[in-house]
Design a protein around this motif. Structure first.
Motif, mmCIF file in Angstrom:
data_model
loop_
_atom_site.group_PDB
_atom_site.id
_atom_site.type_symbol
_atom_site.label_atom_id
_atom_site.label_comp_id
_atom_site.label_asym_id
_atom_site.label_seq_id
_atom_site.Cartn_x
_atom_site.Cartn_y
_atom_site.Cartn_z
ATOM 1 N N MET A 141 0.856 -1.180 0.000
ATOM 2 C CA MET A 141 0.000 0.000 0.000
ATOM 3 C C MET A 141 0.892 1.228 0.000
ATOM 4 N N LEU A 142 0.580 2.170 -0.878
ATOM 5 C CA LEU A 142 1.237 3.461 -0.887
ATOM 6 C C LEU A 142 0.199 4.494 -0.458
ATOM 7 N N ASP A 143 0.442 5.141 0.654
ATOM 8 C CA ASP A 143 -0.417 6.231 1.112
ATOM 9 C C ASP A 143 0.258 7.517 0.658
ATOM 10 N N TYR A 144 -0.108 7.973 -0.542
ATOM 11 C CA TYR A 144 0.522 9.144 -1.151
ATOM 12 C C TYR A 144 -0.194 10.397 -0.676
ATOM 13 N N GLY A 145 0.560 11.297 -0.073
ATOM 14 C CA GLY A 145 -0.048 12.480 0.528
ATOM 15 C C GLY A 145 -0.634 12.141 1.883
ATOM 16 N N ALA A 146 0.108 11.353 2.637
ATOM 17 C CA ALA A 146 -0.358 10.838 3.923
ATOM 18 C C ALA A 146 -0.652 11.933 4.936
ATOM 19 N N GLY A 147 -0.014 13.066 4.783
ATOM 20 C CA GLY A 147 -0.153 14.101 5.794
ATOM 21 C C GLY A 147 0.544 13.652 7.065
ATOM 22 N N CYS A 148 -0.037 13.978 8.185
ATOM 23 C CA CYS A 148 0.541 13.607 9.480
ATOM 24 C C CYS A 148 -0.317 12.546 10.156
ATOM 25 N N SER A 149 -1.157 11.878 9.366
ATOM 26 C CA SER A 149 -2.196 11.029 9.929
ATOM 27 C C SER A 149 -2.084 9.560 9.539
ATOM 28 N N PHE A 150 -2.380 8.708 10.490
ATOM 29 C CA PHE A 150 -2.399 7.264 10.270
ATOM 30 C C PHE A 150 -3.805 6.727 10.037
ATOM 31 N N HIS A 151 -4.817 7.576 9.979
ATOM 32 C CA HIS A 151 -6.189 7.060 9.927
ATOM 33 C C HIS A 151 -6.452 6.210 8.684
ATOM 34 N N VAL A 152 -5.802 6.483 7.581
ATOM 35 C CA VAL A 152 -6.000 5.671 6.378
ATOM 36 C C VAL A 152 -5.359 4.294 6.545
#
Length: 153
Positions: free
Chosen positions: A62-73
């Motif tokens: 999984m690539l969370d692109y543009g994750a920000g500062c959050s783990f919710h995804v």
């Protein structure tokens, strides 16, 4: 200029200084400080990954692109993926992600989100289930890297 840079300038948005102005701690306190602001998206992400994984095989990466500062995804995906890479534009956001991964004491507390997914969405109320998911999430998050959609590279 990249297409995104042209669009941003056309619409009066300029990212110069954005990384200096954005405060991950304030963002997390406001948008993630209470679970109710992210509960709907957390459920949607969890259910989506559950449907993707219906054949009981772990999804690979999984690539969370543009994750920000959050783990919710990635919290919603951690039960079904085998590796996660989180990509984020600002150094401050990458630092916030890495602080949690390293267990820094001042890192944002993602426990309520983990608890929601593990207990409420998955029905797992075993004693160590939440802590197991936390350990798994940290173990499968292989990298937090820099990304910039505006870059020509």
């Amino acid at each position: 200029k990249s297409i995104l840079q042209s669009v941003m300038v056309e619409h009066g948005k300029d990212f110069q200084g954005y990384s200096d102005r954005f405060d991950p701690k304030s963002y997390l306190e406001y948008y993630c400080g209470t679970l109710d602001k992210k509960q709907g998206i957390l459920k949607f992400i969890h259910d989506t990954f559950k449907r993707i994984n219906e054949n009981q095989e772990l999804c690979r990466n999984m690539l969370d692109y543009g994750a920000g500062c959050s783990f919710h995804v990635v919290i919603g995906a951690a039960g079904v993926v085998s590796e996660i890479c989180m990509a984020e534009y600002t150094e401050k956001n990458r630092a916030a992600l890495n602080d949690w991964l390293k267990g820094e004491p001042d890192a944002f507390d993602w426990f309520p989100f983990l608890k929601q997914v593990v207990e409420d969405f998955e029905g797992n109320r075993k004693e160590d289930a939440i802590e197991d998911r936390k350990r798994r999430l940290k173990a499968i998050t292989k990298a937090v890297v820099s990304c910039d959609l505006r870059s020509e590279k």
